[in-house]
Each structure stands twice: as C-alpha cells, then as structure tokens.
Design a protein around this motif. Structure first.
Motif, PDB file in Angstrom:
ATOM      1  N   VAL A   1       0.854  -1.184   0.000  1.00  0.00           N
ATOM      2  CA  VAL A   1       0.000   0.000   0.000  1.00  0.00           C
ATOM      3  C   VAL A   1       0.894   1.239   0.000  1.00  0.00           C
ATOM      4  O   VAL A   1       1.701   1.433   0.909  1.00  0.00           O
ATOM      5  CB  VAL A   1      -0.939   0.005   1.237  1.00  0.00           C
ATOM      6  CG1 VAL A   1      -1.772   1.275   1.261  1.00  0.00           C
ATOM      7  CG2 VAL A   1      -1.823  -1.226   1.231  1.00  0.00           C
ATOM      8  N   LYS A   2       0.769   2.058  -1.039  1.00  0.00           N
ATOM      9  CA  LYS A   2       1.666   3.219  -1.199  1.00  0.00           C
ATOM     10  C   LYS A   2       1.564   4.216  -0.054  1.00  0.00           C
ATOM     11  O   LYS A   2       2.550   4.843   0.312  1.00  0.00           O
ATOM     12  CB  LYS A   2       1.381   3.910  -2.529  1.00  0.00           C
ATOM     13  CG  LYS A   2       1.799   3.074  -3.710  1.00  0.00           C
ATOM     14  CD  LYS A   2       1.515   3.765  -5.021  1.00  0.00           C
ATOM     15  CE  LYS A   2       1.919   2.835  -6.158  1.00  0.00           C
ATOM     16  NZ  LYS A   2       1.674   3.410  -7.448  1.00  0.00           N
TER      17      LYS A   2
ATOM     18  N   THR B   1       6.287   3.126   6.498  1.00  0.00           N
ATOM     19  CA  THR B   1       7.381   2.226   6.109  1.00  0.00           C
ATOM     20  C   THR B   1       7.270   0.861   6.769  1.00  0.00           C
ATOM     21  O   THR B   1       7.503  -0.166   6.125  1.00  0.00           O
ATOM     22  CB  THR B   1       8.738   2.868   6.464  1.00  0.00           C
ATOM     23  OG1 THR B   1       8.803   4.139   5.825  1.00  0.00           O
ATOM     24  CG2 THR B   1       9.886   2.007   5.998  1.00  0.00           C
ATOM     25  N   ASP B   2       6.917   0.812   8.046  1.00  0.00           N
ATOM     26  CA  ASP B   2       6.827  -0.469   8.752  1.00  0.00           C
ATOM     27  C   ASP B   2       5.670  -1.337   8.276  1.00  0.00           C
ATOM     28  O   ASP B   2       5.563  -2.490   8.687  1.00  0.00           O
ATOM     29  CB  ASP B   2       6.699  -0.244  10.262  1.00  0.00           C
ATOM     30  CG  ASP B   2       8.030   0.055  10.915  1.00  0.00           C
ATOM     31  OD1 ASP B   2       9.072  -0.095  10.244  1.00  0.00           O
ATOM     32  OD2 ASP B   2       8.030   0.428  12.095  1.00  0.00           O
ATOM     33  N   ASP B   3       4.787  -0.819   7.442  1.00  0.00           N
ATOM     34  CA  ASP B   3       3.669  -1.593   6.916  1.00  0.00           C
ATOM     35  C   ASP B   3       3.766  -1.816   5.413  1.00  0.00           C
ATOM     36  O   ASP B   3       2.792  -2.203   4.779  1.00  0.00           O
ATOM     37  CB  ASP B   3       2.339  -0.935   7.275  1.00  0.00           C
ATOM     38  CG  ASP B   3       1.987  -1.125   8.735  1.00  0.00           C
ATOM     39  OD1 ASP B   3       2.131  -2.253   9.227  1.00  0.00           O
ATOM     40  OD2 ASP B   3       1.593  -0.146   9.386  1.00  0.00           O
ATOM     41  N   LYS B   4       4.947  -1.560   4.818  1.00  0.00           N
ATOM     42  CA  LYS B   4       5.202  -1.852   3.402  1.00  0.00           C
ATOM     43  C   LYS B   4       6.318  -2.871   3.328  1.00  0.00           C
ATOM     44  O   LYS B   4       7.378  -2.683   3.925  1.00  0.00           O
ATOM     45  CB  LYS B   4       5.658  -0.599   2.654  1.00  0.00           C
ATOM     46  CG  LYS B   4       4.576   0.366   2.324  1.00  0.00           C
ATOM     47  CD  LYS B   4       5.131   1.447   1.423  1.00  0.00           C
ATOM     48  CE  LYS B   4       4.837   2.778   2.054  1.00  0.00           C
ATOM     49  NZ  LYS B   4       5.396   3.900   1.354  1.00  0.00           N
ATOM     50  N   LEU B   5       6.100  -3.927   2.589  1.00  0.00           N
ATOM     51  CA  LEU B   5       7.103  -4.977   2.476  1.00  0.00           C
ATOM     52  C   LEU B   5       8.262  -4.508   1.601  1.00  0.00           C
ATOM     53  O   LEU B   5       8.054  -3.969   0.515  1.00  0.00           O
ATOM     54  CB  LEU B   5       6.485  -6.244   1.892  1.00  0.00           C
ATOM     55  CG  LEU B   5       7.346  -7.497   1.946  1.00  0.00           C
ATOM     56  CD1 LEU B   5       7.619  -7.894   3.408  1.00  0.00           C
ATOM     57  CD2 LEU B   5       6.669  -8.637   1.217  1.00  0.00           C
TER      58      LEU B   5
ATOM     59  N   ASN C   1      -3.851  -3.986  12.618  1.00  0.00           N
ATOM     60  CA  ASN C   1      -3.810  -2.563  12.307  1.00  0.00           C
ATOM     61  C   ASN C   1      -4.716  -2.264  11.119  1.00  0.00           C
ATOM     62  O   ASN C   1      -5.393  -3.164  10.608  1.00  0.00           O
ATOM     63  CB  ASN C   1      -2.364  -2.089  12.076  1.00  0.00           C
ATOM     64  CG  ASN C   1      -1.713  -2.717  10.854  1.00  0.00           C
ATOM     65  OD1 ASN C   1      -2.377  -3.229   9.949  1.00  0.00           O
ATOM     66  ND2 ASN C   1      -0.400  -2.684  10.814  1.00  0.00           N
ATOM     67  N   GLU C   2      -4.715  -1.043  10.642  1.00  0.00           N
ATOM     68  CA  GLU C   2      -5.621  -0.654   9.563  1.00  0.00           C
ATOM     69  C   GLU C   2      -5.348  -1.380   8.255  1.00  0.00           C
ATOM     70  O   GLU C   2      -6.169  -1.389   7.352  1.00  0.00           O
ATOM     71  CB  GLU C   2      -5.562   0.859   9.342  1.00  0.00           C
ATOM     72  CG  GLU C   2      -4.201   1.352   8.856  1.00  0.00           C
ATOM     73  CD  GLU C   2      -4.125   2.861   8.768  1.00  0.00           C
ATOM     74  OE1 GLU C   2      -4.770   3.441   7.881  1.00  0.00           O
ATOM     75  OE2 GLU C   2      -3.409   3.433   9.599  1.00  0.00           O
ATOM     76  N   PHE C   3      -4.182  -2.020   8.124  1.00  0.00           N
ATOM     77  CA  PHE C   3      -3.837  -2.746   6.904  1.00  0.00           C
ATOM     78  C   PHE C   3      -4.079  -4.253   7.054  1.00  0.00           C
ATOM     79  O   PHE C   3      -3.732  -5.034   6.180  1.00  0.00           O
ATOM     80  CB  PHE C   3      -2.383  -2.464   6.510  1.00  0.00           C
ATOM     81  CG  PHE C   3      -2.148  -1.001   6.305  1.00  0.00           C
ATOM     82  CD1 PHE C   3      -2.616  -0.357   5.176  1.00  0.00           C
ATOM     83  CD2 PHE C   3      -1.498  -0.259   7.271  1.00  0.00           C
ATOM     84  CE1 PHE C   3      -2.441   0.998   4.998  1.00  0.00           C
ATOM     85  CE2 PHE C   3      -1.311   1.107   7.100  1.00  0.00           C
ATOM     86  CZ  PHE C   3      -1.785   1.735   5.964  1.00  0.00           C
TER      87      PHE C   3
ATOM     88  N   VAL D   1       4.795  -6.934   9.319  1.00  0.00           N
ATOM     89  CA  VAL D   1       5.490  -6.537   8.090  1.00  0.00           C
ATOM     90  C   VAL D   1       6.888  -6.031   8.440  1.00  0.00           C
ATOM     91  O   VAL D   1       7.869  -6.347   7.750  1.00  0.00           O
ATOM     92  CB  VAL D   1       4.681  -5.482   7.301  1.00  0.00           C
ATOM     93  CG1 VAL D   1       5.436  -5.026   6.064  1.00  0.00           C
ATOM     94  CG2 VAL D   1       3.311  -6.046   6.908  1.00  0.00           C
ATOM     95  N   ALA D   2       7.006  -5.286   9.531  1.00  0.00           N
ATOM     96  CA  ALA D   2       8.327  -4.805   9.967  1.00  0.00           C
ATOM     97  C   ALA D   2       9.253  -5.986  10.275  1.00  0.00           C
ATOM     98  O   ALA D   2      10.445  -5.950   9.961  1.00  0.00           O
ATOM     99  CB  ALA D   2       8.184  -3.907  11.190  1.00  0.00           C
TER     100      ALA D   2
END
Length: 175
Positions: free
Chosen positions: A50-51, A55-59, A81-83, A90-91
């Motif tokens: 998700v753009k 950062t901690d929720d983007k692979l 979380n919201e994602f 993911v982190a």
C-alpha cells in the motif's frame, strides 16, 4: 411451496457452483510478485504494498536469497492494524529481508491449513515466526499447534522472534 427434496437439490447445485468459483479464484489469485520464484495463494497475503502505508507496513523488495522465513499471522481478531496485519508483522519481515533472507507475512486460518502447510513445508523455507496475536478458538489453536509440530518434525525452525526462526544474530553478545 417447494418440496424439501427440490430445495436440497438447489442447495447442492449452488454449493457446487460456489466450490468451483472458490477453486478458480484461489488459482487465479496466486501471487508471484512477493518472493521471486514463489507462488503464494492470494488469499493468504494482503496489503503488503500500500503506497500510503507507513514504512513499517510496506514490504521491502526481496533479494535473490536461497532461504525464506515466513511471518505467520492468524487471520481475524481485534489485534490488527488498519492494513489487516498484527502490529509489527510486516516490519519483522523487513528485518528478516535485511538479513538477506526472503520473508513475507502470510495469514493462517484453519480453513487454509493445507495451503499454509504446503507453503511452509517447501524446501526453501528455513523457518517461521509466529505472530498469532489474540487467543484462538480451541479448534483453530489445535490445528495451529498441529502445524507447528509438523514443521518442527520436518526440521523447520519455529519461534516467536526471527532468531528462534533461523536468523543468525549479527553480533554475539555473550561474554
């Protein structure tokens, strides 16, 4: 008013159509863009790129590494979380990738037990970090415990952090 037999036939026909649709969708939804050379059913992963995510929720991008350590999350619950991920899942995968091991969070639910097991038993999978989060219903916990036992019996490392799952510590802090 329909007879019970006719209603049952209609129900069975509808069930067969839904089963065929779900098989088609899971086959079509295989993701090959997460870890190079690995196909993961789309139903087991979500919201990794998700753009607008922090950062901690983007692979992070994967490398050309031989091993994989998955972060296993339990689907559902109020600890997401919201994602849709357990906080830090993911982190955790990103930290594993920094150690030159491919990683991605995948979801576990008892209904996906065989798909998850097939992915985690692959020869390139070195280990699994369990981030189960909330407590599970007894049946689901039993299936997850069964999976963990099978992984350990197959020589896979399973733990609650990346070091227990097979990532070597960068520095030896023992004196």
């Amino acid at each position: 008013v329909e007879s019970p037999e006719l209603s049952r036939e209609a129900f069975d026909a509808g069930s067969r159509r839904r089963e065929g649709l779900s098989t088609t969708l899971s086959t079509m939804a295989a993701r090959t863009d997460i870890i190079p050379g690995v196909s993961i059913p789309g139903s087991l992963v979500a919201n990794l790129f998700v753009k607008t995510a922090p950062t901690d929720d983007k692979l992070s991008p994967q490398g050309d590494f031989e091993e994989i350590i998955y972060v296993l999350e339990v689907r559902g619950g109020t600890d997401k979380n919201e994602f849709g991920h357990v906080s830090g899942a993911v982190a955790m995968s990103n930290k594993i990738i920094e150690c030159q091991i491919n990683s991605a969070p995948i979801y576990y639910a008892w209904k996906d037990h065989e798909d998850v097991k097939a992915i985690l038993m692959a020869p390139t999978v070195a280990g699994v970090v369990l981030m189960a989060g909330a407590s599970l219903p007894e049946f689901s916990q039993g299936k997850l415990d069964e999976l963990v036992a099978e992984l350990k019996a197959a020589g896979k490392k399973v733990g609650s952090n990346m070091h227990e799952a097979g990532v070597q510590p960068r520095y030896n802090t023992l004196l």
